[in-house]
Design an enzyme around this catalytic site. Structure first.
Site, PDB file in Angstrom:
ATOM      1  N   SER A 206       0.808  -1.223   0.000  1.00  0.00           N
ATOM      2  CA  SER A 206       0.000   0.000   0.000  1.00  0.00           C
ATOM      3  C   SER A 206       0.841   1.274   0.000  1.00  0.00           C
ATOM      4  CB  SER A 206      -0.928   0.013   1.219  1.00  0.00           C
ATOM      5  OG  SER A 206      -1.843  -1.056   1.173  1.00  0.00           O
TER       6      SER A 206
ATOM      7  N   HIS B 205      -1.201   4.934   8.973  1.00  0.00           N
ATOM      8  CA  HIS B 205      -0.952   3.742   8.163  1.00  0.00           C
ATOM      9  C   HIS B 205      -0.587   4.154   6.746  1.00  0.00           C
ATOM     10  CE1 HIS B 205      -2.003  -0.668   7.318  1.00  0.00           C
ATOM     11  NE2 HIS B 205      -1.187  -0.679   8.366  1.00  0.00           N
TER      12      HIS B 205
END
Length: 527
Positions: free
Chosen positions: A112, A173
């Site tokens: 990601s 994140h």
């Protein structure tokens, strides 16, 4: 004269041909399938588009691959009492779409950090790094110099637009961090995650970068005066608080909620920077936010990631849904007459897949669809570009030959049968499965997919005859045993609607998404 006669003859021939062709299609062929498709084409032929947008909203379903979209579409349709296959998620009706290549510079199957960096910066980079170019060495602070990239959020701030970041994951994140941070290591979410040499080298943790985003951007570009990110909603409180029980929030789940080893309370630091700003950490505080008067809001609704959509009612102090956060963010951001950029991530689709729990992943995908619908309701399609995509896919499959309308979470039942189809080992099997991961779990009505990590991986086949595979706590079988299911490398989908959406066509590199957004908002002043 001969040319004119030839043209007239051609037009007459075409008219006759068209008339004949129309009459060739028999009436029995013009059923609901035929008429529906014809109406769709007619509608698309009437569409016009604008080049520039006032606002852009980018939705990212973390781990939301094509098979996830298909299964979620069917599940939502079946929950509405229909067979499901014909159903569409809210954004699947958008007029433009593309396939997106997700690989990182150094990885065939991406993560990601690298994928979101591509979408935010316009260039592909390595796996595991955030907001920096491919020349860095992951984890080596000394390679940061001259490799920091400029993000869409940076450009929007510089232009005077309002900006927002919404996620159900920790706001530090990888995916949300790529909107604002520059880091050679995605795991440096707070200072306790960093090695001593990185701290000594001047690298900052991601939570620190978020709180000091405004001053960092102004320092990087002397003379610049920006007002910082207006809306920040997500989880991850632990990275903003000291490792001291005295700083615990009222809904702390750990004895010491905070992780920071430098004694700093970044929530207080943020409030000192934005004295008119509002910091909230639970549902009641969120509900009380005045969207007309709030200049800056920071919502950290969980110690770590926010709850799965199916698990939200189990939260200690309550937390808002992705749809609620999206709606409130829009109401705050649209106070700026210049426009805004908003990124919304459904981060827990990815986590449920890693845990091998299809029910959780699909439920969070449906929640993303509802959030997109909320955005559609609150925006003007003539001035807002809405894009929906994923950062990567998962090794999640839809297989067997189930009949139409068979429960997507159920066991395969073939056409003409009412009982589960048996494999060569005389055992039933499910439509959905994973190529690798933790494998089979029968956790009943458990809605927290992460419970799967409490037991070792179970690879291969299990007797499912007495198992309710449609329950929230069922985890599908996996072929290869691993401590966590992995990402996959195939393309993902991109859906777009609004000014500039026409650029979402064909098979594109992931970094092209940045350029579609930049072009729509004209962030670098082409006009």
């Amino acid at each position: 004269m001969d040319v004119r006669k030839s043209l007239v003859s051609t037009l007459v021939t075409l008219a006759i041909s068209s008339s004949v062709s129309a009459g060739v299609v028999p009436e029995n062929q013009k059923n609901t399938w035929f008429q529906s498709a014809n109406s769709e084409i007619t509608e698309k032929l009437q569409q016009t588009y604008q080049k520039r947008a006032k606002n852009v909203i980018l939705f990212v379903g973390d781990g939301m691959g094509i098979s996830t979209l298909t299964a979620a579409r069917i599940l939502e349709g079946q929950l509405s009492g229909n067979p499901g296959e014909e159903h569409q998620l809210s954004f699947e009706t958008f007029p433009y779409s593309a396939l997106v290549k997700t690989y990182n510079v150094d990885a065939q199957t991406p993560d990601s950090a690298g994928t979101m960096t591509a979408m935010m910066s316009g260039v592909k980079s390595d796996a595991g790094v955030i907001g920096v170019g491919e020349k860095v060495q992951r984890g080596d602070c000394s390679t940061m110099d001259n490799n920091e990239l400029v993000s869409i959020v940076d450009l929007a701030e510089i232009k005077g637009l309002s900006t927002g970041v919404v996620t159900t994951a920790r706001i530090t994140h990888a995916t949300p961090a790529a909107t604002y941070a520059k880091s050679v290591e995605r795991n440096w979410e707070d200072i306790s995650d960093m090695p001593d040499d990185a701290i000594a080298g001047g690298c900052k943790d991601i939570a620190d970068q978020l709180v000091n985003y405004q001053s960092n951007l102004e320092t990087r570009f002397p003379g610049l005066n920006v007002d910082g990110i207006e809306v920040l909603f997500g989880g991850g409180r632990r990275h903003f608080l000291p490792k001291d029980a005295a700083f615990n929030s009222l809904d702390a789940s750990s004895e010491k909620e905070g992780d920071r080893t430098d004694g700093r309370d970044l929530t207080s630091e943020w409030q000192n920077i934005y004295k008119d700003g509002t910091y909230v950490y639970e549902q009641t505080g969120f509900d009380a936010i005045d969207t007309e008067s709030s200049s800056h809001v920071l919502g950290l609704f969980n110690e770590s990631h926010m709850q799965y959509a199916a698990d939200r009612t189990n939260d200690i102090a309550g937390e808002p849904s992705l749809s609620q956060m999206t709606g409130k963010a829009i109401n705050i951001l649209d106070n700026n007459d210049k426009g805004y950029f908003l990124m919304v991530e459904a981060g827990r689709i990815d986590h449920a897949h890693h845990a091998g729990n299809a029910a959780g992943a699909l439920t969070d995908t449906i929640e993303l669809s509802e959030a997109v619908q909320q955005a559609i309701k609150q925006t003007n399609p003539a001035e807002t570009l809405i894009m929906v995509t994923a950062d990567h896919s998962h090794v999640f499959t839809i297989a067997g030959y189930p009949k139409r309308g068979n429960p997507i979470l159920g066991k395969v039942v073939s056409i003409g049968s009412d009982t589960p189809t048996l494999a060569n080992d005389d055992l039933p099997y499910t439509t959905l499965g994973y190529s690798n991961g933790l494998g089979f779990r029968d956790l009943g009505t458990e809605t927290n997919a992460d419970v799967s990590y409490d037991s070792p991986a179970i690879a291969g086949r299990v007797d499912l005859n007495a198992v309710n595979t449609e329950s929230s706590g069922f985890h599908q079988e996996a072929t290869v045993p691993l401590g966590s299911e992995t990402h996959s490398g195939e393309d993902v989908a991109l859906y777009a609607s609004g000014p500039g959406a026409q650029l979402a066509q064909g098979n594109i590199e992931q970094n092209v998404i940045y350029h579609i957004i930049e072009n729509a908002l004209d962030l670098v002043g082409k006009e």
